[in-house]
Design a protein around this motif. Structure first.
Motif, PDB file in Angstrom:
ATOM      1  N   ARG A 105       0.824  -1.213   0.000  1.00  0.00           N
ATOM      2  CA  ARG A 105       0.000   0.000   0.000  1.00  0.00           C
ATOM      3  C   ARG A 105       0.852   1.254   0.000  1.00  0.00           C
ATOM      4  NH1 ARG A 105      -2.678  -3.123   3.911  1.00  0.00           N
ATOM      5  NH2 ARG A 105      -1.675  -1.920   5.566  1.00  0.00           N
ATOM      6  N   CYS A 106       2.195   1.111   0.041  1.00  0.00           N
ATOM      7  CA  CYS A 106       3.085   2.255   0.217  1.00  0.00           C
ATOM      8  C   CYS A 106       3.822   2.603  -1.063  1.00  0.00           C
ATOM      9  CB  CYS A 106       4.108   1.964   1.311  1.00  0.00           C
ATOM     10  SG  CYS A 106       3.376   1.676   2.925  1.00  0.00           S
ATOM     11  N   ALA A 107       4.447   3.777  -1.062  1.00  0.00           N
ATOM     12  CA  ALA A 107       5.394   4.163  -2.106  1.00  0.00           C
ATOM     13  C   ALA A 107       6.752   3.590  -1.743  1.00  0.00           C
ATOM     14  CB  ALA A 107       5.466   5.680  -2.214  1.00  0.00           C
ATOM     15  N   GLY A 108       7.678   3.501  -2.731  1.00  0.00           N
ATOM     16  CA  GLY A 108       8.962   2.869  -2.464  1.00  0.00           C
ATOM     17  C   GLY A 108      10.135   3.638  -3.012  1.00  0.00           C
ATOM     18  N   LEU A 109      11.276   3.517  -2.320  1.00  0.00           N
ATOM     19  CA  LEU A 109      12.548   4.074  -2.750  1.00  0.00           C
ATOM     20  C   LEU A 109      13.552   2.929  -2.821  1.00  0.00           C
ATOM     21  CD1 LEU A 109      14.636   6.383  -3.225  1.00  0.00           C
ATOM     22  CD2 LEU A 109      14.900   6.468  -0.745  1.00  0.00           C
ATOM     23  N   ILE A 110      14.227   2.743  -3.967  1.00  0.00           N
ATOM     24  CA  ILE A 110      15.174   1.642  -4.152  1.00  0.00           C
ATOM     25  C   ILE A 110      16.554   2.220  -4.421  1.00  0.00           C
ATOM     26  CG2 ILE A 110      15.750  -0.413  -5.494  1.00  0.00           C
ATOM     27  CD1 ILE A 110      12.824  -0.667  -6.237  1.00  0.00           C
ATOM     28  N   LEU A 111      17.546   1.801  -3.601  1.00  0.00           N
ATOM     29  CA  LEU A 111      18.935   2.163  -3.809  1.00  0.00           C
ATOM     30  C   LEU A 111      19.713   0.910  -4.196  1.00  0.00           C
ATOM     31  CD1 LEU A 111      17.889   4.487  -1.794  1.00  0.00           C
ATOM     32  CD2 LEU A 111      20.305   4.785  -1.235  1.00  0.00           C
ATOM     33  N   TYR A 112      20.574   0.993  -5.243  1.00  0.00           N
ATOM     34  CA  TYR A 112      21.360  -0.168  -5.660  1.00  0.00           C
ATOM     35  C   TYR A 112      22.753   0.307  -6.052  1.00  0.00           C
ATOM     36  CZ  TYR A 112      20.739   1.442 -10.453  1.00  0.00           C
ATOM     37  OH  TYR A 112      20.764   2.191 -11.597  1.00  0.00           O
ATOM     38  N   ALA A 128      20.501  -3.575  -9.848  1.00  0.00           N
ATOM     39  CA  ALA A 128      19.693  -2.815 -10.793  1.00  0.00           C
ATOM     40  C   ALA A 128      18.619  -3.697 -11.402  1.00  0.00           C
ATOM     41  CB  ALA A 128      20.594  -2.230 -11.883  1.00  0.00           C
ATOM     42  N   SER A 129      18.994  -4.956 -11.715  1.00  0.00           N
ATOM     43  CA  SER A 129      18.020  -5.891 -12.292  1.00  0.00           C
ATOM     44  C   SER A 129      16.905  -6.195 -11.297  1.00  0.00           C
ATOM     45  CB  SER A 129      18.740  -7.185 -12.696  1.00  0.00           C
ATOM     46  OG  SER A 129      17.802  -8.146 -13.160  1.00  0.00           O
ATOM     47  N   ALA A 130      17.297  -6.432 -10.050  1.00  0.00           N
ATOM     48  CA  ALA A 130      16.282  -6.715  -9.034  1.00  0.00           C
ATOM     49  C   ALA A 130      15.365  -5.519  -8.833  1.00  0.00           C
ATOM     50  CB  ALA A 130      16.961  -7.093  -7.718  1.00  0.00           C
ATOM     51  N   ALA A 131      15.953  -4.320  -8.832  1.00  0.00           N
ATOM     52  CA  ALA A 131      15.135  -3.121  -8.667  1.00  0.00           C
ATOM     53  C   ALA A 131      14.135  -2.989  -9.795  1.00  0.00           C
ATOM     54  CB  ALA A 131      16.035  -1.894  -8.599  1.00  0.00           C
ATOM     55  N   SER A 132      14.583  -3.347 -11.034  1.00  0.00           N
ATOM     56  CA  SER A 132      13.687  -3.270 -12.187  1.00  0.00           C
ATOM     57  C   SER A 132      12.540  -4.262 -12.053  1.00  0.00           C
ATOM     58  CB  SER A 132      14.483  -3.547 -13.464  1.00  0.00           C
ATOM     59  OG  SER A 132      13.624  -3.560 -14.587  1.00  0.00           O
ATOM     60  N   ASP A 183      20.787   5.179  -7.999  1.00  0.00           N
ATOM     61  CA  ASP A 183      22.053   4.463  -8.093  1.00  0.00           C
ATOM     62  C   ASP A 183      22.933   4.901  -6.924  1.00  0.00           C
ATOM     63  OD1 ASP A 183      24.390   3.220  -8.675  1.00  0.00           O
ATOM     64  OD2 ASP A 183      24.532   3.933 -10.750  1.00  0.00           O
ATOM     65  N   ALA A 184      23.078   4.034  -5.903  1.00  0.00           N
ATOM     66  CA  ALA A 184      23.828   4.384  -4.704  1.00  0.00           C
ATOM     67  C   ALA A 184      25.312   4.539  -4.975  1.00  0.00           C
ATOM     68  CB  ALA A 184      23.608   3.322  -3.623  1.00  0.00           C
ATOM     69  N   SER A 215       8.443   3.289   1.712  1.00  0.00           N
ATOM     70  CA  SER A 215       9.325   2.160   1.978  1.00  0.00           C
ATOM     71  C   SER A 215      10.649   2.398   1.270  1.00  0.00           C
ATOM     72  CB  SER A 215       8.712   0.854   1.473  1.00  0.00           C
ATOM     73  OG  SER A 215       7.454   0.642   2.065  1.00  0.00           O
ATOM     74  N   VAL A 216      11.707   1.753   1.794  1.00  0.00           N
ATOM     75  CA  VAL A 216      13.035   1.884   1.203  1.00  0.00           C
ATOM     76  C   VAL A 216      13.610   0.495   0.989  1.00  0.00           C
ATOM     77  CG1 VAL A 216      15.369   2.767   1.501  1.00  0.00           C
ATOM     78  CG2 VAL A 216      13.425   4.111   2.297  1.00  0.00           C
ATOM     79  N   LEU A 217      14.130   0.231  -0.226  1.00  0.00           N
ATOM     80  CA  LEU A 217      14.831  -1.011  -0.539  1.00  0.00           C
ATOM     81  C   LEU A 217      16.283  -0.674  -0.809  1.00  0.00           C
ATOM     82  CD1 LEU A 217      11.807  -1.746  -1.312  1.00  0.00           C
ATOM     83  CD2 LEU A 217      12.805  -3.412  -2.871  1.00  0.00           C
ATOM     84  N   LEU A 218      17.190  -1.391  -0.168  1.00  0.00           N
ATOM     85  CA  LEU A 218      18.613  -1.223  -0.431  1.00  0.00           C
ATOM     86  C   LEU A 218      19.142  -2.494  -1.070  1.00  0.00           C
ATOM     87  CD1 LEU A 218      20.044   0.571   2.727  1.00  0.00           C
ATOM     88  CD2 LEU A 218      19.172   1.555   0.612  1.00  0.00           C
ATOM     89  N   LEU A 219      19.680  -2.394  -2.280  1.00  0.00           N
ATOM     90  CA  LEU A 219      20.299  -3.515  -2.974  1.00  0.00           C
ATOM     91  C   LEU A 219      21.779  -3.177  -3.078  1.00  0.00           C
ATOM     92  CD1 LEU A 219      17.645  -3.922  -5.811  1.00  0.00           C
ATOM     93  CD2 LEU A 219      17.639  -4.900  -3.529  1.00  0.00           C
ATOM     94  N   LEU A 220      22.518  -3.425  -1.997  1.00  0.00           N
ATOM     95  CA  LEU A 220      23.888  -2.951  -1.878  1.00  0.00           C
ATOM     96  C   LEU A 220      24.842  -4.084  -1.571  1.00  0.00           C
ATOM     97  CD1 LEU A 220      23.228   0.193   0.357  1.00  0.00           C
ATOM     98  CD2 LEU A 220      23.368   0.099  -2.131  1.00  0.00           C
TER      99      LEU A 220
END
Length: 671
Positions: free
Chosen positions: A55-62, A68-72, A88-89, A112-117
């Protein structure tokens, strides 16, 4: 897992202003970006549905191609229907990335925040200057953390029900464990399933540990080993007997020495002990006390370290501290305070007003203005009567009053309750005499009654009632050296009066010793109202129960009494809930009244026992009737001595006058 593994972390952070939000962390580790763990996206989708992140908006850092593929994929899957931002972190600093996580950047009521680091970026964030505190502050406002970790090969320990060392490092990281709840998922390729571990804090014999709660497979679904949910809202409902360490010093009525033979429950009694015992009974924990070696509440030294009980909590040598500890912004920068359970204030205490000297009895019934008015009336009444008689048509019948001395004596005698055998014949003089006699009678009665009251209950000097009067008085002032907020107030003040107070203060080690000096009239002091008033009621009252010091009501500092806990203590929310329930139920106020009453009754019994042993020694009272002693007649004898002196002076003057008058008369006859 081996040291060569590359770690890519995925962090979902939900931020809801003015409320606790959900925080989920997804962490995956792989040797190559292409070595994707089976069911990873299914696991992420399942976790998000469990907690309603969709139900939320999201922020993805990679910062990797795999990230990048997972974020896509996540963006295409529309996990965040309210919008997705991808950053792009690798193109920003660790500190900037940290602020993205800690502060969020989408706004709104749910994000929400997703970190792919990689692990390098993740460690750089945690190691960045101020990162630990910033991230911990952010996560401490939230309830839940969810982590997913994948590895190409796992140790036997990682494939068992026990978390591996690396997994425990993440679960119990000094920053991450400050979150209220943390769940870590580790992929087991040999059994083709995910193992879910939860951080366990302050439970049973463990301060920080972990436990397996479930396994996950795309086809088999979730199999729970503990409970049936990732995050429990009742996590700190039961501490399962965990033993907390509490820093404490005796300070009545909050902490009262009961039995020094104990290390925990039973060692102390008092208001805060009742509150602790109630929380311990409801939340199922026990505790032990630890006293600071310096005996202080806590002061900040120039090197940035704290002394006393605040220092024990700041260094995590104690979980929290008790004993009438005041909240302050300075302390709050190093420890986390519970909700306030008592409001207090520092009150100025000064010596009791002293009785006026008894030798002033003859003059104290009237003020100076009244004395001047009475003297003027007496001085003018005699000459005025003489003038009235002199001008009266019947002055021949009042020849005695035509002598000025006789007229003065006539008006003076009624003042001393003495009549005159002479009478006036003229109507005008009689009217004057009537009203003068009435006035003299009233003056005499008022003087006699006021003098009687003064001899029985002497008047008192004006006590010192505020700081300005204190610093300009002849007495000194002292303070108990607790090293607390009140001491810091003097050290940091720029107020001229407080500066003078600081420069002249005398430090003492106990409240009892300084109150003895206040009773003796040598010093004034200030301290917490609840404690000082109880101490005075118990130990510093007269036989009638009146305090032996002046309770001015002048407040130097409003104080909020709360418990300082280890910084970002995860059990704070649970404790705050129980404290507020106790306050709202009126238990804190009831306990405080009861403790104070117990102390007063105990002190009264001790005083009665002492009186029975000592017996009634001689004094100025008998059966409630004041017996006048020689002290009460100081003023009378002083007036008598003064009268004798004036009479002697008049006698000498009369002798001199007649001697010279006789010599002049003799020369006149010889001439």
């Amino acid at each position: 897992m081996t040291a060569s593994f590359m770690v890519v972390s995925v962090l979902l952070f939900v931020f809801v202003p003015e409320s606790f939000a959900d925080l989920r962390l997804l962490w995956r580790s792989t040797e190559h970006a292409s070595a994707e763990s089976p069911d990873q996206e299914d696991l992420i989708m399942w976790a998000s549905k469990q907690q309603g992140l969709n139900r939320c908006a999201g922020l993805i850092l990679y910062d990797t191609q795999g990230g990048a593929s997972a974020a896509s994929h996540i963006s295409e899957a529309n996990v965040f229907p309210q919008g997705t931002m991808i950053v792009d972190a690798a193109k920003i600093s660790a500190v900037q990335a940290l602020h993205y996580v800690a502060l969020g950047s989408l706004g709104g009521s749910c994000s929400s925040v997703l970190l792919l680091l990689t692990s390098v970026s993740w460690r750089a964030m945690l190691d960045a200057s101020g990162a630990a505190r910033t991230l911990a502050d952010s996560w401490a406002r939230n309830r839940r953390v969810f982590a997913v970790m994948q590895a190409a090969t796992l140790s036997k320990q990682a494939m068992s029900d026990q978390a591996s060392n690396n997994e425990r490092d993440l679960l119990l990281h000094s920053v991450l464990r400050k979150s209220v709840q943390l769940v870590l998922c580790s992929y087991d390729p040999h059994n083709n399933l995910w193992r879910l571990f939860r951080s366990v804090l302050y439970r049973g014999p463990h301060r920080h540990t972990s436990a397996l709660i479930a396994t996950y497979h795309r086809d088999a679904g979730v199999r729970w080993t503990q409970g049936s949910e990732l995050f429990s809202d009742r996590r700190f409902q039961d501490f399962e007997g965990y033993k907390f360490t509490i820093a404490a010093l005796p300070y009545s009525p909050f902490i009262i020495e009961a039995n020094g033979a104990y290390a925990g429950p039973g060692k102390y009694s008092g208001l805060e002990v009742r509150l602790i015992d109630t929380l311990a009974s409801v939340a199922n924990f026990t505790y032990e006390y630890k006293a600071p070696s310096d005996g202080e509440w806590g002061r900040l030294s120039p090197n940035g370290s704290w002394s006393g009980m605040i220092g024990l909590v700041d260094r995590q040598e104690a979980d929290w501290a008790v004993s009438d500890i005041t909240f302050s912004p300075e302390r709050a920068g190093y420890v986390t305070f519970s909700s306030t359970f008592v409001y207090d204030a520092s009150e100025l205490l000064t010596p009791r007003a002293l009785p006026l000297p008894l030798f002033l009895g003859p003059v104290k019934p009237f003020t100076l203005v009244v004395w001047v008015a009475v003297a003027a009336a007496i001085a003018l009444s005699g000459p005025l009567l003489y003038i009235i008689v002199r001008t009266s048509p019947a002055h021949d019948h009042d020849a005695w009053f035509l002598t000025p001395a006789h007229a003065v004596m006539y008006t003076l005698q009624p003042v001393f309750n003495h009549g005159c055998h002479k009478d006036l014949s003229g109507n005008s003089s009689r009217v004057f005499a009537l009203f003068w006699l009435l006035s003299a009678m009233i003056i005499s009665i008022l003087y006699s009654s006021s003098l009687t009251a003064f001899l029985i209950l002497p008047g008192y000097t004006k006590p010192i009632m505020n700081l300005e009067q204190l610093v300009n008085s002849h007495i000194g002032w002292g303070k108990v050296n607790f090293g607390g907020v009140q001491n810091a107030l003097l050290e940091q003040t720029k107020d001229p009066v407080l500066i003078r107070l600081r420069e002249g203060v005398q430090w003492y080690r106990s409240l009892d010793s300084i109150l003895k000096e206040v009773v003796a009239g040598k010093l004034a002091t200030w301290d917490n109202r609840i404690t000082t008033r109880l101490e005075i009621a118990v130990h510093f009252t007269d036989k009638s129960g009146q305090p032996l010091v002046t309770l001015t009501g002048f407040e130097l500092l409003q104080e909020r009494i709360a418990w300082p806990m280890t910084r970002l203590a995860p059990f704070k929310c649970r404790f705050d809930e129980l404290i507020q329930r106790a306050r709202q139920a009126g238990l804190v106020e009831k306990w405080l009244r009861h403790v104070i009453s117990e102390q007063q009754v105990q002190a009264k019994q001790e005083q009665n026992s002492q009186l029975q042993t000592a017996g009634n020694e001689g004094g100025g009272e008998a059966g409630g009737v004041v017996v006048l002693s020689l002290d009460h007649f100081q003023g009378v004898f002083l007036v008598l001595v003064f009268g004798c002196f004036v009479g002697g002076f008049a006698f000498v003057g009369e002798l001199v006058f007649h001697r010279y008058h006789g010599m002049g008369y003799a020369r006149h006859r010889r001439g």
